[in-house]
Write an enzyme that holds these catalytic residues in place. Structure first.
Site, short mmCIF file in Angstrom:
data_model
loop_
_atom_site.label_atom_id
_atom_site.label_comp_id
_atom_site.label_asym_id
_atom_site.label_seq_id
_atom_site.Cartn_x
_atom_site.Cartn_y
_atom_site.Cartn_z
N ARG A 69 -4.68 -34.86 14.29
CA ARG A 69 -5.88 -34.60 13.49
C ARG A 69 -5.72 -35.01 12.04
O ARG A 69 -6.62 -35.62 11.46
CB ARG A 69 -6.37 -33.16 13.62
CG ARG A 69 -5.46 -32.10 13.10
CD ARG A 69 -5.35 -30.96 14.03
NE ARG A 69 -4.76 -31.39 15.27
CZ ARG A 69 -5.32 -31.24 16.45
NH1 ARG A 69 -6.49 -30.70 16.55
NH2 ARG A 69 -4.69 -31.64 17.53
N THR A 70 -4.59 -34.70 11.42
CA THR A 70 -4.43 -35.09 10.02
C THR A 70 -4.38 -36.61 9.92
O THR A 70 -5.04 -37.21 9.07
CB THR A 70 -3.14 -34.46 9.44
OG1 THR A 70 -3.22 -33.05 9.59
CG2 THR A 70 -2.98 -34.78 7.97
N LYS A 99 17.38 -48.32 11.87
CA LYS A 99 18.55 -49.16 11.59
C LYS A 99 19.38 -48.57 10.46
O LYS A 99 20.37 -49.15 10.02
CB LYS A 99 18.10 -50.57 11.18
CG LYS A 99 17.28 -51.28 12.23
CD LYS A 99 16.90 -52.67 11.72
CE LYS A 99 15.85 -53.31 12.61
NZ LYS A 99 15.22 -54.46 11.97
N ARG A 120 3.74 -37.63 6.08
CA ARG A 120 4.16 -36.36 6.71
C ARG A 120 5.62 -36.51 7.08
O ARG A 120 6.04 -37.55 7.60
CB ARG A 120 3.32 -36.09 7.95
CG ARG A 120 3.88 -34.93 8.74
CD ARG A 120 2.96 -34.50 9.84
NE ARG A 120 1.80 -33.79 9.30
CZ ARG A 120 0.97 -33.07 10.05
NH1 ARG A 120 1.15 -32.99 11.34
NH2 ARG A 120 -0.06 -32.44 9.51
N HIS A 149 1.01 -28.08 2.92
CA HIS A 149 0.11 -29.05 3.55
C HIS A 149 -1.17 -29.02 2.71
O HIS A 149 -2.18 -28.43 3.09
CB HIS A 149 -0.15 -28.61 4.98
CG HIS A 149 -0.86 -29.60 5.84
ND1 HIS A 149 -1.47 -30.72 5.36
CD2 HIS A 149 -1.07 -29.62 7.20
CE1 HIS A 149 -2.01 -31.39 6.37
NE2 HIS A 149 -1.78 -30.73 7.49
C1 NCD Z 1 -0.97 -28.02 10.94
C2 NCD Z 1 0.34 -28.58 10.45
O1 NCD Z 1 0.69 -29.71 10.79
O2 NCD Z 1 0.97 -27.89 9.67
N1 NCD Z 1 -1.70 -28.97 11.67
C3 NCD Z 1 -2.62 -29.70 10.97
O3 NCD Z 1 -2.28 -30.56 10.21
N2 NCD Z 1 -3.89 -29.37 11.13
C4 NCD Z 1 -0.86 -26.76 11.67
C5 NCD Z 1 0.06 -26.71 12.84
O4 NCD Z 1 0.64 -27.71 13.24
O5 NCD Z 1 0.20 -25.61 13.37
#
Ligand code: NCD
Length: 325
Positions: A69-70, A99, A120, A149
């Site tokens: 989703r992100t 590598k 991420r 986040h």
């Molecule tokens: C969250 C995360 O990655 O921290 N997910 C997201 O980005 N919506 C929450 C989760 O993974 O529980």
């Protein structure tokens, strides 16, 4: 990699070319600017208005941890504004990282191709490290391990603001994994910018906030009340924010099994403890901690506005950071 430093540049009313690492960078004024822009982005997206706000811009999505989703909402946000993406998922397996390339080199390589990097990574502090490694382009933290986040917290704050037209004088219940949940930490930081906020934190003892986080947050003036029984949920909460127990952060599957899904949002829980206007939120993915029977309740926003707001807020943020002068 170190902890998030207090030296991260504040937004101070000007998003241009800034890294977005932590909610520590924001003031209520910055959030107002972002939310006003988000209202406009919502109109662009809903009405499919062609936009060239990011025309000619390329954003790299560099995701060392799984995400749908992100990742998807950043990609959609960029494309909605006429920008383009370079998409790298799992670089530890599919790129020169496998590598043995250093993290810093990877950042410097990808910044040569683009105007911003959305990253991420499983390690806390990694977004700040990336920002220090990058010579030219802003880094946007899309989750750094159990750290923060920020874009999730921004969309969560926007969702609450949209419903109540304020971010002060609110009572919320946060359920689930406070210890490992990065969205929770960023959200608490964001809410602590406002007055008269009380949060009830419902979790098993093992998943409480670290004592250090707890006292750091309290020092910001936010009223945090830790509870470990559903019976202590206040009936007047404005929002519930449930989270997944973060399986991937546990040293063993047994440790995870012991604490998973102790508190589940069911129809009964909602009927007994939620108010008429309480909104029910979740950053998703959910893995059983909200029963599907709750989905149809109009107060449940997690699969509705909350999700959509993620794209709008990311559109606004990128436009403010990358827009031509
Ligand atoms: C969250 C995360 O990655 O921290 N997910 C997201 O980005 N919506 C929450 C989760 O993974 O529980």
């Amino acid at each position: 990699m170190g902890n998030i430093q207090s030296s991260i540049e504040k937004i101070n009313g000007d998003f241009k070319k800034k890294d977005i690492i932590s909610l520590d960078q924001f003031t209520p004024t910055d959030l107002s600017i972002l939310f006003n822009a988000t209202d406009k982005m919502k109109k662009i997206a809903i009405n499919a208005i062609p936009s060239s706000l990011l025309a000619g811009k390329i954003v790299t999505l560099l995701f060392y941890e799984p995400s749908s989703r992100t990742f998807g909402s950043f990609a959609a946000a960029i494309k909605q504004l006429g920008g383009q993406t370079v998409e790298i998922q799992d670089p530890q397996h599919f790129s020169s990282v496998s590598k043995g390339e250093t993290f810093e080199d990877t950042i410097r390589v990808f910044e040569a191709y683009c105007d911003a990097i959305v990253m991420r990574h499983p390690q806390i502090g990694s977004a700040q490290d990336a920002a220090e490694a990058a010579f030219f382009v802003p880094i946007i933290n899309a989750g750094d391990g159990i750290g923060e986040h920020p874009t999730q917290a921004l969309l969560d704050l926007y969702t609450i603001y949209e419903k109540f037209n304020r971010l002060d004088n609110l009572t919320g219940v946060i359920g689930g994994d406070m210890l490992n949940g990065r969205t929770v930490k960023a959200l608490i930081k964001g809410l602590s910018l406002y007055k008269d906020i009380t949060l009830y934190l419902l979790s098993p003892d093992e998943l409480k906030l670290s004592r250090q986080d707890f006292s750091n947050f309290q020092k910001r003036g936010i009223n945090l009340i830790e509870i470990n029984s559903e019976k202590d949920i206040p009936k007047n909460a404005d929002f519930w924010y449930w989270t997944r127990v973060q399986k991937e952060r546990f040293p063993s599957i047994n440790d995870y099994e012991k604490v998973k899904n102790k508190f589940i949002v069911t129809k009964d829980l909602v009927n007994n403890y939620a108010g008429k206007n309480t909104i029910i939120m979740h950053p998703l993915p959910r893995v059983g901690e909200i029963d599907e029977s709750v989905d149809k309740d109009p107060r449940a926003v997690y699969l509705r506005t909350q999700i959509r707001n993620g794209m709008y807020i990311r559109m606004a943020l990128l436009a403010l950071i990358l827009e031509k002068a």
